[in-house]
Scaffold this active site. Structure first.
Site, mmCIF file in Angstrom:
data_model
loop_
_atom_site.group_PDB
_atom_site.id
_atom_site.type_symbol
_atom_site.label_atom_id
_atom_site.label_comp_id
_atom_site.label_asym_id
_atom_site.label_seq_id
_atom_site.Cartn_x
_atom_site.Cartn_y
_atom_site.Cartn_z
ATOM 1 N N LYS A 24 0.850 -1.212 0.000
ATOM 2 C CA LYS A 24 0.000 0.000 0.000
ATOM 3 C C LYS A 24 0.880 1.255 0.000
ATOM 4 O O LYS A 24 0.644 2.183 -0.774
ATOM 5 C CB LYS A 24 -0.876 0.008 1.252
ATOM 6 C CG LYS A 24 -1.524 1.352 1.556
ATOM 7 C CD LYS A 24 -2.355 1.362 2.816
ATOM 8 C CE LYS A 24 -1.622 1.677 4.068
ATOM 9 N NZ LYS A 24 -1.349 3.084 4.341
ATOM 10 N N ASN A 25 1.907 1.283 0.840
ATOM 11 C CA ASN A 25 2.700 2.510 1.008
ATOM 12 C C ASN A 25 3.690 2.755 -0.118
ATOM 13 O O ASN A 25 4.335 3.792 -0.160
ATOM 14 C CB ASN A 25 3.393 2.519 2.375
ATOM 15 C CG ASN A 25 2.378 2.691 3.494
ATOM 16 O OD1 ASN A 25 1.210 3.013 3.242
ATOM 17 N ND2 ASN A 25 2.791 2.454 4.716
ATOM 18 N N ARG A 96 -4.244 10.901 4.406
ATOM 19 C CA ARG A 96 -3.102 11.811 4.482
ATOM 20 C C ARG A 96 -2.179 11.674 3.275
ATOM 21 O O ARG A 96 -1.543 12.635 2.874
ATOM 22 C CB ARG A 96 -2.302 11.552 5.750
ATOM 23 C CG ARG A 96 -2.996 11.914 7.007
ATOM 24 C CD ARG A 96 -2.058 11.739 8.142
ATOM 25 N NE ARG A 96 -0.762 12.288 7.810
ATOM 26 C CZ ARG A 96 -0.495 13.586 7.778
ATOM 27 N NH1 ARG A 96 -1.468 14.436 8.025
ATOM 28 N NH2 ARG A 96 0.702 14.027 7.492
ATOM 29 N N CYS A 120 -4.447 13.011 12.688
ATOM 30 C CA CYS A 120 -5.127 11.720 12.772
ATOM 31 C C CYS A 120 -4.824 11.146 14.157
ATOM 32 O O CYS A 120 -4.092 11.730 14.931
ATOM 33 C CB CYS A 120 -4.667 10.803 11.653
ATOM 34 S SG CYS A 120 -3.091 10.083 11.977
ATOM 35 N N ARG A 125 0.584 14.935 13.142
ATOM 36 C CA ARG A 125 1.066 14.630 11.786
ATOM 37 C C ARG A 125 1.095 15.896 10.923
ATOM 38 O O ARG A 125 0.429 16.014 9.923
ATOM 39 C CB ARG A 125 0.224 13.526 11.151
ATOM 40 C CG ARG A 125 0.427 12.215 11.892
ATOM 41 C CD ARG A 125 -0.207 11.055 11.198
ATOM 42 N NE ARG A 125 0.571 10.628 10.036
ATOM 43 C CZ ARG A 125 0.175 9.618 9.264
ATOM 44 N NH1 ARG A 125 -0.967 9.012 9.503
ATOM 45 N NH2 ARG A 125 0.902 9.255 8.228
ATOM 46 N N PRO A 126 1.872 16.878 11.360
ATOM 47 C CA PRO A 126 1.974 18.124 10.576
ATOM 48 C C PRO A 126 2.630 17.857 9.215
ATOM 49 O O PRO A 126 3.149 16.767 8.974
ATOM 50 C CB PRO A 126 2.863 19.002 11.441
ATOM 51 C CG PRO A 126 3.630 18.069 12.285
ATOM 52 C CD PRO A 126 2.771 16.873 12.508
ATOM 53 N N ASP A 310 4.898 0.508 11.698
ATOM 54 C CA ASP A 310 3.638 -0.084 11.215
ATOM 55 C C ASP A 310 3.462 -1.532 11.637
ATOM 56 O O ASP A 310 2.406 -2.118 11.392
ATOM 57 C CB ASP A 310 3.553 0.043 9.687
ATOM 58 C CG ASP A 310 3.456 1.491 9.265
ATOM 59 O OD1 ASP A 310 3.868 1.809 8.138
ATOM 60 O OD2 ASP A 310 3.015 2.313 10.078
ATOM 61 N N VAL A 332 8.299 6.976 16.515
ATOM 62 C CA VAL A 332 7.980 7.669 15.256
ATOM 63 C C VAL A 332 6.767 8.570 15.401
ATOM 64 O O VAL A 332 6.757 9.720 14.957
ATOM 65 C CB VAL A 332 7.776 6.643 14.107
ATOM 66 C CG1 VAL A 332 7.341 7.336 12.827
ATOM 67 C CG2 VAL A 332 9.051 5.831 13.897
ATOM 68 N N ARG A 402 -9.081 -0.075 4.523
ATOM 69 C CA ARG A 402 -8.222 0.951 3.913
ATOM 70 C C ARG A 402 -6.810 0.426 3.716
ATOM 71 O O ARG A 402 -6.133 0.737 2.761
ATOM 72 C CB ARG A 402 -8.140 2.182 4.837
ATOM 73 C CG ARG A 402 -9.264 3.167 4.711
ATOM 74 C CD ARG A 402 -8.945 4.414 5.519
ATOM 75 N NE ARG A 402 -7.626 4.949 5.153
ATOM 76 C CZ ARG A 402 -6.920 5.773 5.924
ATOM 77 N NH1 ARG A 402 -7.389 6.130 7.102
ATOM 78 N NH2 ARG A 402 -5.744 6.236 5.537
HETATM 79 C C1 EPZ Z 1 4.417 7.064 5.996
HETATM 80 O O1 EPZ Z 1 3.673 8.099 6.608
HETATM 81 C C2 EPZ Z 1 3.481 5.866 5.940
HETATM 82 N N1 EPZ Z 1 2.318 6.185 5.122
HETATM 83 C C3 EPZ Z 1 3.036 5.496 7.357
HETATM 84 O O2 EPZ Z 1 2.204 4.335 7.274
HETATM 85 C C4 EPZ Z 1 4.290 5.138 8.165
HETATM 86 O O3 EPZ Z 1 3.908 4.805 9.482
HETATM 87 C C5 EPZ Z 1 5.225 6.346 8.167
HETATM 88 O O4 EPZ Z 1 5.557 6.714 6.800
HETATM 89 C C6 EPZ Z 1 6.538 6.056 8.900
HETATM 90 O O5 EPZ Z 1 7.180 4.967 8.308
HETATM 91 C C7 EPZ Z 1 2.430 6.117 3.766
HETATM 92 O O6 EPZ Z 1 3.490 5.842 3.214
HETATM 93 C C8 EPZ Z 1 1.188 6.415 2.985
HETATM 94 P P1 EPZ Z 1 6.522 10.442 8.173
HETATM 95 P P2 EPZ Z 1 4.261 9.626 6.640
HETATM 96 O O7 EPZ Z 1 6.414 11.708 7.398
HETATM 97 O O8 EPZ Z 1 5.009 9.892 5.390
HETATM 98 C C9 EPZ Z 1 6.409 13.672 11.663
HETATM 99 C C10 EPZ Z 1 0.274 3.058 7.676
HETATM 100 O O9 EPZ Z 1 -0.289 2.592 8.676
HETATM 101 N N2 EPZ Z 1 6.326 14.669 10.585
HETATM 102 O O10 EPZ Z 1 7.753 9.597 8.029
HETATM 103 O O11 EPZ Z 1 3.149 10.531 7.005
HETATM 104 C C11 EPZ Z 1 5.143 12.834 11.759
HETATM 105 O O12 EPZ Z 1 4.171 13.510 12.538
HETATM 106 C C12 EPZ Z 1 0.826 4.475 7.713
HETATM 107 O O13 EPZ Z 1 0.433 2.445 6.582
HETATM 108 C C13 EPZ Z 1 6.426 16.022 10.919
HETATM 109 O O14 EPZ Z 1 6.581 16.379 12.091
HETATM 110 O O15 EPZ Z 1 5.278 9.508 7.865
HETATM 111 C C14 EPZ Z 1 5.631 11.578 12.415
HETATM 112 O O16 EPZ Z 1 5.696 11.770 13.809
HETATM 113 C C15 EPZ Z 1 0.677 5.120 9.076
HETATM 114 N N3 EPZ Z 1 6.352 16.952 9.928
HETATM 115 C C16 EPZ Z 1 7.045 11.405 11.848
HETATM 116 O O17 EPZ Z 1 7.417 12.698 11.333
HETATM 117 C C17 EPZ Z 1 6.182 16.597 8.606
HETATM 118 O O18 EPZ Z 1 6.145 17.492 7.744
HETATM 119 C C18 EPZ Z 1 7.125 10.385 10.709
HETATM 120 O O19 EPZ Z 1 6.252 10.790 9.713
HETATM 121 C C19 EPZ Z 1 6.073 15.227 8.295
HETATM 122 C C20 EPZ Z 1 6.156 14.285 9.298
#
Ligand code: EPZ
Length: 437
Positions: A24-25, A96, A120, A125-126, A310, A332, A402
């Site tokens: 999915k990701n 998102r 969420c 998740r900014p 995950d 994370v 989803r």
């Molecule tokens: C991706 O989300 C995945 N989603 C998530 O899978 C996965 O858990 C995550 O990466 C971490 O591996 C998809 O690929 C669609 P991040 P993403 O940006 O890109 C903070 C699932 O269940 N952050 O690496 O949103 C954020 O809040 C989902 O399949 C900021 O602060 O993850 C988090 O604490 C859930 N500012 C951390 O970084 C930003 O601008 C990691 O987020 C972006 C992120």
């Protein structure tokens, strides 16, 4: 309309062979990357999960034409008529990953209109890493309420530094940079396998991308990118979930298209518990056999190749039923322990201290009514239901649909007694009778 639920009966010693769906990701970001090209692309091994259909709807809203081939698990995306730049607000709110259309739209058209994605359950998740760095690349933002219009005359290639290796920010910036003149460097980039799958399709399109140690991605902008054919990688998170279903029920499973080489730390932890794992050549093909007396292990989640966040919730179920005390630290997301209270309802012994969970293994869990708060929590509760005495009713079915492509049916093929009662259809239960409400 009734409240949908998943009904799971205790199903010990799951066993058999099952193949994974596409990841999915990887699928979501790769579907979005097709906006960088003009013409027809074909994606193979596409997972038919709700989020993939949501992404398809988002792309159609921009003018793309989408054709799913369910028989061959393919999707054709024709971007010849893409001429709109406003991402569908309801989809943005519920998924998102919609934010990932920004990079391609800015690169191709210099314009993107998005609704700020809602936070969420996992936390705020900014998207500051996305917006700050797009600004550095010359993008101008106008915000009206929670709508954001981004425009750029000409993207500027930059040395981008990520304070945290955000997966989405790495992907979004990279998809903008591939058509930006000059060299963009992303320092402290995310290098999850799904990010590498995106890099492989971008290079097939004609992008110039290099990965350097430590965690650096270098992109040399080009003038245009071509439509392609690409096979999505298999879902390592689905692999982990299926292996854990066998682990918590004392069973065994063979996953022919599983790739052990993208699950190293996860599999190391399972071996520490006493389970047996064998991979065939170059890591493809995973054989798993559960131990009769699993030992509890501690771990913390972090960016790849550390333990994947995950798989934290599903792995917690295995610790609830293992001998001894373990500690799980979620580093994370700030709020990814919501499944704890649901597992406690089933008799799990878990204490939460901030982003740490301390688990004391118990002999057995009891089935009861629980609620899933997010995609991976829904999977964890299904696993807990398979191990628990009696039956478990899980609400929050939309999270499960989803995130997974008929994972319930894959588990059923291993002997699981599981039925999804949703408003679209009432699926046949494992003993082939319709489950009435
Ligand atoms: C991706 O989300 C995945 N989603 C998530 O899978 C996965 O858990 C995550 O990466 C971490 O591996 C998809 O690929 C669609 P991040 P993403 O940006 O890109 C903070 C699932 O269940 N952050 O690496 O949103 C954020 O809040 C989902 O399949 C900021 O602060 O993850 C988090 O604490 C859930 N500012 C951390 O970084 C930003 O601008 C990691 O987020 C972006 C992120």
């Amino acid at each position: 309309m009734f409240e949908e639920f998943i009904l799971v009966e205790q199903s010990l010693k799951l066993s058999g062979e099952v193949n994974l769906s596409g990841a999915k990701n990887a699928a979501l970001v790769i579907m979005s990357s097709i906006l960088l090209t003009e013409g027809k692309s074909i994606l193979k091994n596409i997972p038919f999960s709700q989020d993939v259909f949501n992404m398809a709807k988002l792309l159609e809203g921009l003018g793309a034409e989408i054709k799913f081939d369910f028989e061959n698990k393919e999707v054709e995306i024709d971007t010849s008529k893409v001429a709109k730049f406003k991402a569908n607000p309801e989809i943005m709110k519920k998924m998102r990953a919609s934010i990932l259309v920004m990079g391609p739209l800015l690169a191709r058209f210099g314009r993107a209109e998005i609704a700020m994605p809602g936070g969420c359950v996992l936390g705020l998740r900014p998207i500051n890493f996305h917006l700050t760095n797009f600004k550095k690349m010359g993008v101008v933002f106008i915000q009206e309420n929670d709508f954001l219009t981004a425009t750029v005359e000409k993207l500027i290639s930059r040395r981008i530094i990520l304070e945290y290796p955000s997966v989405g920010a790495t992907e979004n910036i990279m998809m903008a940079a591939v058509l930006a003149e000059g060299k963009t460097t992303i320092i402290n980039a995310a290098l999850e396998p799904e990010v590498l799958d995106l890099i492989s399709i971008l290079k097939k399109m004609g992008a110039k991308i290099n990965i350097l140690a430590p965690a650096t991605i270098e992109i040399e902008g080009v003038n245009f990118l071509n439509p392609v054919k690409h096979e999505i990688m298999c879902d390592r998170l689905e692999a982990g979930s299926i292996i854990l279903a066998a682990a918590v029920t004392g069973g065994q499973v063979y996953i022919p298209n599983g790739d052990a080489s993208v699950l190293d730390v996860f599999l190391l932890k399972l071996e520490e518990m006493g389970h047996t794992i064998k991979a065939e050549k170059d890591g493809k093909g995973i054989h798993f056999v559960a131990t009769e007396s699993p030992k509890a292990v501690s771990f913390k989640t972090a960016q790849y190749p550390c333990f994947p966040t995950d798989l934290q919730a599903p792995m917690m179920v295995a610790q609830c039923l293992a001998e001894g005390v373990s500690e799980i630290e979620e580093t994370v997301f700030e709020n990814r322990l919501l499944h704890v209270k649901e597992l406690q309802k089933m008799g799990a012994k878990i204490e939460v201290e901030g982003t740490k969970a301390i688990i004391t293994g118990v002999k057995e869990l009891q089935g009861t009514k629980v609620n899933a708060s997010d995609i991976r929590a829904s999977c964890a509760l299904v696993l807990a239901g398979l191990a628990a005495k009696g039956s478990t009713t899980i609400t929050g079915v939309h999270h499960f649909k989803r995130g997974y492509d008929e994972l319930d049916q894959k588990l059923e093929s291993l002997g699981a007694k599981i039925v999804i009662n949703d408003n679209e259809i009432i699926r046949k239960s494992s003993n082939n009778k319709q489950v009435e409400l």
